[in-house]
Design an enzyme around this catalytic site. Structure first.
Site, short mmCIF file in Angstrom:
data_model
loop_
_atom_site.label_atom_id
_atom_site.label_comp_id
_atom_site.label_asym_id
_atom_site.label_seq_id
_atom_site.Cartn_x
_atom_site.Cartn_y
_atom_site.Cartn_z
N GLU A 92 0.83 -1.20 0.00
CA GLU A 92 0.00 0.00 0.00
C GLU A 92 0.87 1.26 0.00
O GLU A 92 1.95 1.28 0.59
CB GLU A 92 -0.90 0.00 1.25
CG GLU A 92 -1.92 -1.12 1.19
CD GLU A 92 -2.84 -1.20 2.40
OE1 GLU A 92 -3.95 -1.72 2.24
OE2 GLU A 92 -2.45 -0.74 3.49
N CYS A 105 3.41 8.57 0.77
CA CYS A 105 3.96 7.69 1.80
C CYS A 105 4.19 6.32 1.15
O CYS A 105 3.24 5.68 0.70
CB CYS A 105 2.93 7.60 2.93
SG CYS A 105 3.40 6.50 4.26
N CYS A 112 6.37 -6.32 8.04
CA CYS A 112 7.49 -5.75 8.80
C CYS A 112 7.88 -6.74 9.90
O CYS A 112 7.03 -7.40 10.49
CB CYS A 112 7.07 -4.43 9.44
SG CYS A 112 8.41 -3.60 10.31
N CYS A 116 6.33 -3.93 16.40
CA CYS A 116 5.84 -2.89 17.32
C CYS A 116 4.39 -3.20 17.71
O CYS A 116 3.57 -3.54 16.85
CB CYS A 116 5.94 -1.51 16.68
SG CYS A 116 7.62 -1.13 16.16
N CYS A 119 1.18 -1.28 16.02
CA CYS A 119 1.18 -1.07 14.57
C CYS A 119 0.57 -2.26 13.85
O CYS A 119 0.95 -3.40 14.10
CB CYS A 119 2.62 -0.86 14.10
SG CYS A 119 2.77 -0.76 12.30
N GLU A 175 10.06 -1.54 7.59
CA GLU A 175 11.14 -0.78 8.24
C GLU A 175 12.19 -0.52 7.17
O GLU A 175 12.95 -1.43 6.77
CB GLU A 175 11.70 -1.61 9.40
CG GLU A 175 13.05 -1.16 9.95
CD GLU A 175 13.11 0.33 10.30
OE1 GLU A 175 12.29 0.81 11.07
OE2 GLU A 175 14.01 1.01 9.75
N SER A 206 11.89 7.07 7.58
CA SER A 206 11.53 6.91 8.99
C SER A 206 11.95 5.53 9.49
O SER A 206 11.72 4.52 8.82
CB SER A 206 10.01 7.06 9.14
OG SER A 206 9.61 6.82 10.45
N SER A 228 11.28 6.93 15.08
CA SER A 228 10.08 6.70 15.88
C SER A 228 10.50 6.38 17.30
O SER A 228 10.85 5.25 17.63
CB SER A 228 9.28 5.54 15.27
OG SER A 228 8.98 5.84 13.93
N LEU A 229 10.46 7.39 18.13
CA LEU A 229 10.98 7.26 19.50
C LEU A 229 9.93 6.57 20.37
O LEU A 229 10.17 5.53 20.98
CB LEU A 229 11.31 8.67 20.01
CG LEU A 229 12.30 8.80 21.14
CD1 LEU A 229 13.58 8.04 20.89
CD2 LEU A 229 12.60 10.28 21.38
N ASN A 304 -3.51 6.06 16.20
CA ASN A 304 -4.62 5.75 15.30
C ASN A 304 -5.11 4.34 15.60
O ASN A 304 -4.34 3.38 15.50
CB ASN A 304 -4.17 5.82 13.84
CG ASN A 304 -3.73 7.22 13.47
OD1 ASN A 304 -4.38 8.20 13.83
ND2 ASN A 304 -2.61 7.33 12.78
N CYS A 347 -0.97 6.45 9.64
CA CYS A 347 0.21 5.79 10.23
C CYS A 347 -0.22 4.59 11.05
O CYS A 347 -1.11 4.68 11.88
CB CYS A 347 0.91 6.74 11.21
SG CYS A 347 1.60 8.18 10.46
N1 SAH Z 1 8.84 1.46 10.12
C1 SAH Z 1 9.08 2.83 10.14
C2 SAH Z 1 8.20 3.60 9.19
C3 SAH Z 1 6.75 3.16 9.11
S1 SAH Z 1 5.78 3.47 10.51
C4 SAH Z 1 8.96 3.38 11.54
O1 SAH Z 1 8.51 2.68 12.43
O2 SAH Z 1 9.39 4.52 11.74
C5 SAH Z 1 5.49 5.21 10.37
C6 SAH Z 1 5.12 5.89 11.68
O3 SAH Z 1 3.83 5.45 12.13
C7 SAH Z 1 6.08 5.60 12.84
O4 SAH Z 1 6.45 6.80 13.47
C8 SAH Z 1 5.24 4.77 13.79
O5 SAH Z 1 5.67 4.94 15.12
C9 SAH Z 1 3.86 5.31 13.53
N2 SAH Z 1 2.77 4.42 13.91
C10 SAH Z 1 2.75 3.08 13.84
N3 SAH Z 1 1.56 2.61 14.26
C11 SAH Z 1 0.80 3.69 14.58
C12 SAH Z 1 -0.53 3.87 15.03
N4 SAH Z 1 -1.35 2.85 15.21
N5 SAH Z 1 -0.98 5.14 15.26
C13 SAH Z 1 -0.18 6.20 15.02
N6 SAH Z 1 1.09 6.09 14.57
C14 SAH Z 1 1.57 4.85 14.35
FE1 SF4 Z 2 7.39 -1.88 11.45
FE2 SF4 Z 2 7.33 0.79 11.75
FE3 SF4 Z 2 5.14 -0.69 12.22
FE4 SF4 Z 2 7.20 -0.82 13.89
S1 SF4 Z 2 5.93 0.99 13.49
S2 SF4 Z 2 6.06 -2.57 13.09
S3 SF4 Z 2 8.89 -0.65 12.50
S4 SF4 Z 2 6.16 -0.44 10.27
#
Ligand code: SAH
Ligand code: SF4
Length: 364
Positions: A92, A105, A112, A116, A119, A175, A206, A228-229, A304, A347
């Site tokens: 996507e 994006c 992935c 996390c 996510c 990632e 990112s 992504s801290l 989200n 996101c």
């Molecule tokens: N894998 C990379 C890039 C894709 S995720 C990363 O983790 O940085 C892009 C962004 O979406 C990241 O900052 C992540 O922390 C955020 N994200 C993931 N799941 C989310 C959610 N359910 N709600 C809001 N942001 C989210």
């Molecule tokens: Fe992968 Fe980024 Fe989602 Fe973490 S937040 S599972 S690194 S896509």
């Protein structure tokens, strides 16, 4: 055996191939124009390239555009595309109108591996890496969508008050730094003035925090980095982001400072606000100490939700207080309400089902 996608080659590789075939050097220039200015999908369209060169090209290479199989339109003007890859996997990409710009994006992997907890992409696990050509294919598809008279494209451009693709963020599925070479190769071409010619300020990668690759990324390409801290101490971060077990906050912050020394601009820290997990003023205070020595800006992303998600979005007042605490201490901090929430394009909401179930869906 299937032929290699020509969009997987770097410009140097293209040039070397042309030379190795005994073709004139200008054939390489023509080829690059066909590929990146005109988005060629057929060697026969390359009318000013010699017949001999075209025959040689089609013996060794294919031009493999992505096939759009799904399209969702958000009420905010965003468009989520589902693309089918040659092996049937689906990825996507999301095109978003933001005042004065149009941001794409892109995905870097199918699924992935990082796991996390907040996510949706994590639930797919890693199915495979995308090739450089598949990453660039998303950009080319978005570019030709925007150039078309499609009603959704017209609306998006109106919402953005901008006509062309202006920014690329590697924030889709996957990632990016876990698929390092393909992502760096794609970024190289996005920045190269003979290919896509984006400004270095308009490309952001990112990462969830692969510290060694962050340093190498800074050394290899002058693009922007977002990290992504999402937590301010190792206990919480390890709980929500398993990658923190391998590269803890100390190592991650050191890598971010190394990146900053390359002079490609400040690091953007993303911080997903999860109600009751990382959104208190104690967290805000810890965050200030953590990032104090790193040139950075901050994006707060209210969580989200998606079906089955176990976390919740904080109350608007907690989000406001968290933001205020940081802003008052001089940080450049924004609250980023994600685009495309209504079509699960925001996101953390990107994920596709197994390929067998998706194979026959037509674009709407
Ligand atoms: N894998 C990379 C890039 C894709 S995720 C990363 O983790 O940085 C892009 C962004 O979406 C990241 O900052 C992540 O922390 C955020 N994200 C993931 N799941 C989310 C959610 N359910 N709600 C809001 N942001 C989210
Ligand atoms: Fe992968 Fe980024 Fe989602 Fe973490 S937040 S599972 S690194 S896509």
């Amino acid at each position: 055996m299937s032929k290699e996608n020509l969009y997987n080659l770097s410009l140097d590789q293209l040039k070397n191939w042309v030379a190795a075939q005994g073709l004139k050097p200008y054939a390489a220039t023509q080829l690059v124009q066909w590929l990146y200015e005109k988005g060629a999908v057929d060697f026969d369209d390359m009318t000013n390239v010699s017949k001999q060169a075209r025959a040689l090209l089609s013996e060794s290479f294919a031009l493999t555009p992505l096939e759009e199989v799904q399209r969702f339109l958000s009420t905010d003007g965003s468009v989520k595309f589902g693309f089918k890859l040659a092996d049937g996997e689906i990825i996507e990409s999301v095109l978003m109108p933001i005042s004065g710009r149009v941001t794409l994006c892109v995905s870097s992997q199918v699924g992935c591996a990082m796991g996390c907890r907040f996510c949706k992409t994590a639930e797919m696990k890693l199915r495979r890496n995308l090739s450089q050509g598949e990453i660039l294919g998303q950009v080319m598809a978005a570019r030709s969508f925007l150039a078309s008279n499609d009603e959704a494209a017209v609306q998006l451009k109106e919402a953005a008050q901008y006509q062309r693709l202006s920014n690329i963020v590697f924030m889709g599925m996957g990632e990016p730094l876990h698929n390092f070479e393909a992502v760096v190769g794609a970024v190289d071409l996005l920045l190269d003035d003979r290919a896509f010619n984006f400004s270095r300020k308009k490309i952001t990668v990112s990462t969830s925090g692969l510290a060694p690759q962050i340093k190498e990324f800074g050394a290899r390409v002058p693009a922007k980095l977002a990290v992504s801290l999402n937590a301010t101490n190792d206990t919480v971060r390890t709980e929500i982001m398993p990658i923190n077990r391998r590269h803890d906050l100390k190592e991650l912050m050191a890598a971010c400072r190394t990146y900053a020394e390359y002079g490609h601009g400040v690091v953007t820290f993303e911080y997903v606000l999860l109600g009751g997990v990382n959104d208190s003023l104690v967290d805000a205070k810890e965050l200030v100490s953590l990032i104090a020595n790193t040139p950075c800006k901050l994006n707060l992303i209210p969580f989200n939700e998606y079906p089955e998600s176990t976390y919740r979005r904080p109350e608007p007042e907690s989000i406001r207080q968290f933001h205020k605490y940081l802003a008052e201490r001089g940080f450049q901090v924004n609250i980023r309400y994600s685009k495309g929430l209504d079509v699960l394009a925001a996101c953390g909401q990107l994920a596709t089902e197994a390929k067998a179930q998706q194979a026959n869906i037509n674009p709407s």
